[in-house]
Design a protein around this motif. Structure first.
Motif, PDB file in Angstrom:
ATOM      1  N   ALA A 401      81.458 -41.251  72.509  1.00 13.10           N
ATOM      2  CA  ALA A 401      81.670 -40.114  71.614  1.00 13.10           C
ATOM      3  C   ALA A 401      82.094 -38.869  72.392  1.00 13.10           C
ATOM      4  O   ALA A 401      82.885 -38.062  71.900  1.00 13.10           O
ATOM      5  N   ASP A 402      81.580 -38.736  73.613  1.00  9.03           N
ATOM      6  CA  ASP A 402      81.974 -37.619  74.476  1.00  9.03           C
ATOM      7  C   ASP A 402      83.205 -38.050  75.259  1.00  9.03           C
ATOM      8  O   ASP A 402      83.140 -38.403  76.427  1.00  9.03           O
ATOM      9  N   GLY A 403      84.343 -38.003  74.591  1.00 12.35           N
ATOM     10  CA  GLY A 403      85.537 -38.661  75.097  1.00 12.35           C
ATOM     11  C   GLY A 403      86.196 -38.055  76.309  1.00 12.35           C
ATOM     12  O   GLY A 403      87.205 -38.591  76.765  1.00 12.35           O
ATOM     13  N   ARG A 404      85.694 -36.965  76.845  1.00 10.22           N
ATOM     14  CA  ARG A 404      86.353 -36.356  78.002  1.00 10.22           C
ATOM     15  C   ARG A 404      85.407 -36.137  79.175  1.00 10.22           C
ATOM     16  O   ARG A 404      85.770 -35.474  80.144  1.00 10.22           O
ATOM     17  N   SER A 405      84.225 -36.704  79.112  1.00  7.69           N
ATOM     18  CA  SER A 405      83.258 -36.504  80.193  1.00  7.69           C
ATOM     19  C   SER A 405      83.574 -37.431  81.357  1.00  7.69           C
ATOM     20  O   SER A 405      84.208 -38.485  81.185  1.00  7.69           O
ATOM     21  N   PRO A 406      83.130 -37.081  82.577  1.00  8.82           N
ATOM     22  CA  PRO A 406      83.334 -37.974  83.724  1.00  8.82           C
ATOM     23  C   PRO A 406      82.726 -39.357  83.504  1.00  8.82           C
ATOM     24  O   PRO A 406      83.287 -40.367  83.927  1.00  8.82           O
ATOM     25  N   LEU A 407      81.558 -39.410  82.836  1.00  4.50           N
ATOM     26  CA  LEU A 407      80.921 -40.692  82.589  1.00  4.50           C
ATOM     27  C   LEU A 407      81.767 -41.553  81.647  1.00  4.50           C
ATOM     28  O   LEU A 407      81.837 -42.781  81.805  1.00  4.50           O
ATOM     29  N   TYR A 408      82.411 -40.908  80.687  1.00  5.04           N
ATOM     30  CA  TYR A 408      83.293 -41.643  79.779  1.00  5.04           C
ATOM     31  C   TYR A 408      84.439 -42.286  80.550  1.00  5.04           C
ATOM     32  O   TYR A 408      84.746 -43.475  80.373  1.00  5.04           O
ATOM     33  N   TRP A 409      85.094 -41.523  81.425  1.00  5.84           N
ATOM     34  CA  TRP A 409      86.226 -42.069  82.174  1.00  5.84           C
ATOM     35  C   TRP A 409      85.762 -43.121  83.171  1.00  5.84           C
ATOM     36  O   TRP A 409      86.471 -44.103  83.412  1.00  5.84           O
ATOM     37  N   LEU A 410      84.570 -42.932  83.750  1.00  2.00           N
ATOM     38  CA  LEU A 410      84.038 -43.957  84.656  1.00  2.00           C
ATOM     39  C   LEU A 410      83.828 -45.263  83.904  1.00  2.00           C
ATOM     40  O   LEU A 410      84.149 -46.349  84.412  1.00  2.00           O
ATOM     41  N   LYS A 411      83.299 -45.168  82.686  1.00  3.90           N
ATOM     42  CA  LYS A 411      83.087 -46.367  81.873  1.00  3.90           C
ATOM     43  C   LYS A 411      84.409 -47.047  81.557  1.00  3.90           C
ATOM     44  O   LYS A 411      84.499 -48.281  81.558  1.00  3.90           O
ATOM     45  N   ARG A 412      85.448 -46.272  81.294  1.00  5.47           N
ATOM     46  CA  ARG A 412      86.746 -46.853  80.986  1.00  5.47           C
ATOM     47  C   ARG A 412      87.386 -47.494  82.217  1.00  5.47           C
ATOM     48  O   ARG A 412      88.065 -48.520  82.116  1.00  5.47           O
TER      49      ARG A 412
END
Length: 614
Positions: A401-412
């Protein structure tokens, strides 16, 4: 889409109604009917079998909003929504809009003076496959799929006297247990306007938006992987516009992407530094075009089952041909293990893709709109597993849901999607050679597989669902005459069975190649043929499948182990021949499946003509 229903038209001024009728025609409607009562609406829905667009007469929206809703791909009913806040008498349970517990007042319209709509909650997977949570407002337009017309007609009969027809239809339908997908409003304007003054303000807002530019941005996936987002989508809309103006179809762009991938493979096979750098550039361009073909399809609204199948098959074939080029280049430099590295990388990727596909099936089965026969397990999960799975699910939802966080990009990034794979290959092949590139693909791929299996396994253990009864499991497992005699496995981890069978078959074929001293190039060709056969089974669930012609995973493995080198070319040619037969014999039937190819082209011409007229 040939039929559009304009609800409650008598409550709107003639000029506004005429403007909306013109917009519906530009969206592809050839017949527009104005039902005045719930009974008339129900009758119109019952008499026909094609998709229907139902629109409230007080809706003021961009042409593209109605066009996009009318041409949504797939045979599924879809509602136009926007983000909203506040209390909501409707919530989502799973992959769709579903009714909530209310205080007895039922589903009520809400509004802010300039419009109204049903307050809904957007759940995981509802909006274009993106995991998100939050309230949304129904904007008074719904596309009813042909297969849902009878259910929608029954819901229309339950609309209360004096209720808004569109809101009442959606509310009754949701109460009856239906599941509607959501088309989220972005960049464009759509308002439900009760007064002429509100409609005038909405028309002014519409005039202030560059519609073509917004459509180009909408053609880009809202949430994509890191490489696709920052290295492609930042400039690909320019290329999408060029392709559309040149009249290139999505399939034509896919063909150009294949040409670039073939050129990259040839460059990698040469193994010289200039050729490797040229191959890396071509591989990047191939990935750009791989993104653009989907953007062209969304921009021009040209969706067909055949096009989706072609895109899937081309993506896999391109990647594995690139592996072959890297292997040939490595062997040219004296690394004799190059072809075996390519075989291992292709095996790993096919197994990973199979787990991705069947975990998606499990997730869909976990929150169905109705019971799945044989799908629910009798034994409940342990409390510890339930807590662990639920915690992981909530954590994943928050991160996405937090589509721009570092954790989001790490997950992707950590799951090693195609953009990241191709970027890694391009950089390492250009500067370190094909052998290093293949080793890196294997290393990162194994780590990504371990990560996804660990977390998906924990989440699936908390789901009281089995996928063994979903669809044609025997067909998807690719069972042959021997395996069909074995009992089917069922359990919370049975989504891993198809991938395990792929691994068993590929390991048997590799073992047979080693045992019988089969050239690794020939082993690669056979595995490539078998992999494309498996991708076809997953990508086209409606394709013909004949157990008499297809020996199955067990038959192919047995023949290869027993007959050795003689069997490899024969099995490869037979597998590709059967695949070609399926493609030819199912093309006509696939073209008849719900799609928006022809109507989208007609609507595109009407849409362009309307824009020029304005």
């Amino acid at each position: 889409m040939t039929l559009a229903l304009l609800a409650a038209a008598e409550a709107v001024e003639t000029a506004r109604r005429d403007r909306l009728r013109a917009r519906l025609r530009r969206a592809g409607a050839t017949e527009i009917v104005e039902p005045g009562t719930a009974a008339e609406l129900s009758t119109l829905l019952r008499n026909g079998d094609g998709p229907v667009l139902i629109v409230a007469a007080d809706l003021v929206a961009h042409d593209a909003v109605l066009w996009h809703l009318a041409t949504e791909p797939g045979d599924r009913s879809t509602a136009l929504v926007r983000n909203g806040d506040g209390p909501h008498p409707v919530q989502v349970d799973g992959d769709g809009l579903r009714p909530a517990q209310t205080d007895g007042d039922g589903l009520r319209p809400v509004g802010d003076g300039g419009g109204h709509g049903l307050r809904l909650t957007q759940a995981r997977g509802v909006i274009t496959g993106v995991a998100a949570t939050g309230p949304v407002v129904f904007l008074g337009a719904v596309r009813v799929a042909g297969r849902d017309r009878q259910r929608a007609a029954a819901a229309a009969e339950l609309i209360g006297h004096g209720d808004d027809l569109v809101d009442g239809l959606v509310g009754s339908w949701l109460r009856a247990g239906a599941r509607l997908h959501a088309y989220p409003l972005r960049l464009l304007i759509a308002r439900r306007c009760r007064t002429g003054e509100a409609a005038t303000r909405a028309e002014t807002e519409i005039a202030g938006v560059d519609e073509e530019r917004a459509r180009l941005r909408l053609a880009v996936k809202e949430r994509d992987d890191f490489v696709a987002t920052f290295l492609v989508s930042s400039w690909s809309p320019v290329l999408t516009r060029i392709c559309a103006r040149l009249g290139l179809t999505p399939g034509g762009v896919t063909a150009l992407s294949v040409v670039c991938a073939l050129g990259a493979a040839l460059g990698f096979a040469q193994a010289s530094r200039p050729a490797m750098i040229a191959g890396a550039v071509l591989l990047y361009l191939g990935f750009v075009l791989d993104c653009v073909d989907g953007q062209v399809a969304r921009f021009t609204r040209r969706f067909t089952p055949l096009g989706g199948w072609l895109d899937t098959m081309a993506d896999r074939a391109k990647e594995y041909v690139v592996y072959a080029g890297l292997a040939a280049g490595a062997v040219r430099l004296g690394h004799d293990e190059g072809w075996w590295l390519a075989v291992a990388a292709m095996t790993l990727q096919t197994v990973r893709h199979t787990t991705d596909h069947w975990y998606g099936v499990l997730h869909d089965a976990a929150v169905p709109s109705g019971p799945v026969p044989g799908g629910r397990l009798a034994q409940p999960p342990s409390p510890a597993l339930t807590r662990t799975g639920g915690a992981l699910g909530r954590l994943s939802d928050r991160v996405i849901a937090d589509g721009r966080s570092p954790l989001y990009w790490l997950k992707r990034i950590v799951v090693f999607p195609i953009g990241e794979r191709w970027a890694l290959i391009a950089v390492l092949a250009a500067f370190a050679g094909g052998r290093v590139a293949l080793l890196a693909v294997l290393g990162w791929g194994v780590a990504a597989l371990a990560y996804t299996l660990t977390f998906r396994g924990l989440r699936s253990l908390a789901m009281r669902r089995s996928v063994s009864a979903t669809g044609d499991a025997c067909r998807q497992r690719d069972d042959g005459p021997l395996a069909r005699r074995l009992p089917a496995l069922a359990g919370r981890l049975d989504w891993l069975v198809p991938a395990a069978l792929r691994l068993i078959e590929y390991a048997a074929l590799i073992g047979a190649a080693v045992l019988h001293r089969v050239p690794p190039q020939l082993a690669f060709v056979l595995l490539l043929a078998v992999a494309m056969h498996h991708y076809d089974l997953a990508a086209r669930p409606g394709s013909r499948w004949s157990p008499r012609l297809e020996p199955g995973w067990d038959g192919r493995a047995l023949v290869a182990v027993v007959f050795g080198g003689v069997a490899f070319p024969v099995v490869a040619v037979w597998t590709l021949g059967v695949l070609s037969w399926r493609v030819v014999t199912t093309r006509t039937r696939q073209a008849r499946l719900p799609a928006q190819g022809g109507s989208a082209r007609d609507a595109e011409r009407a849409f362009a003509a309307g824009r020029q007229a304005r």
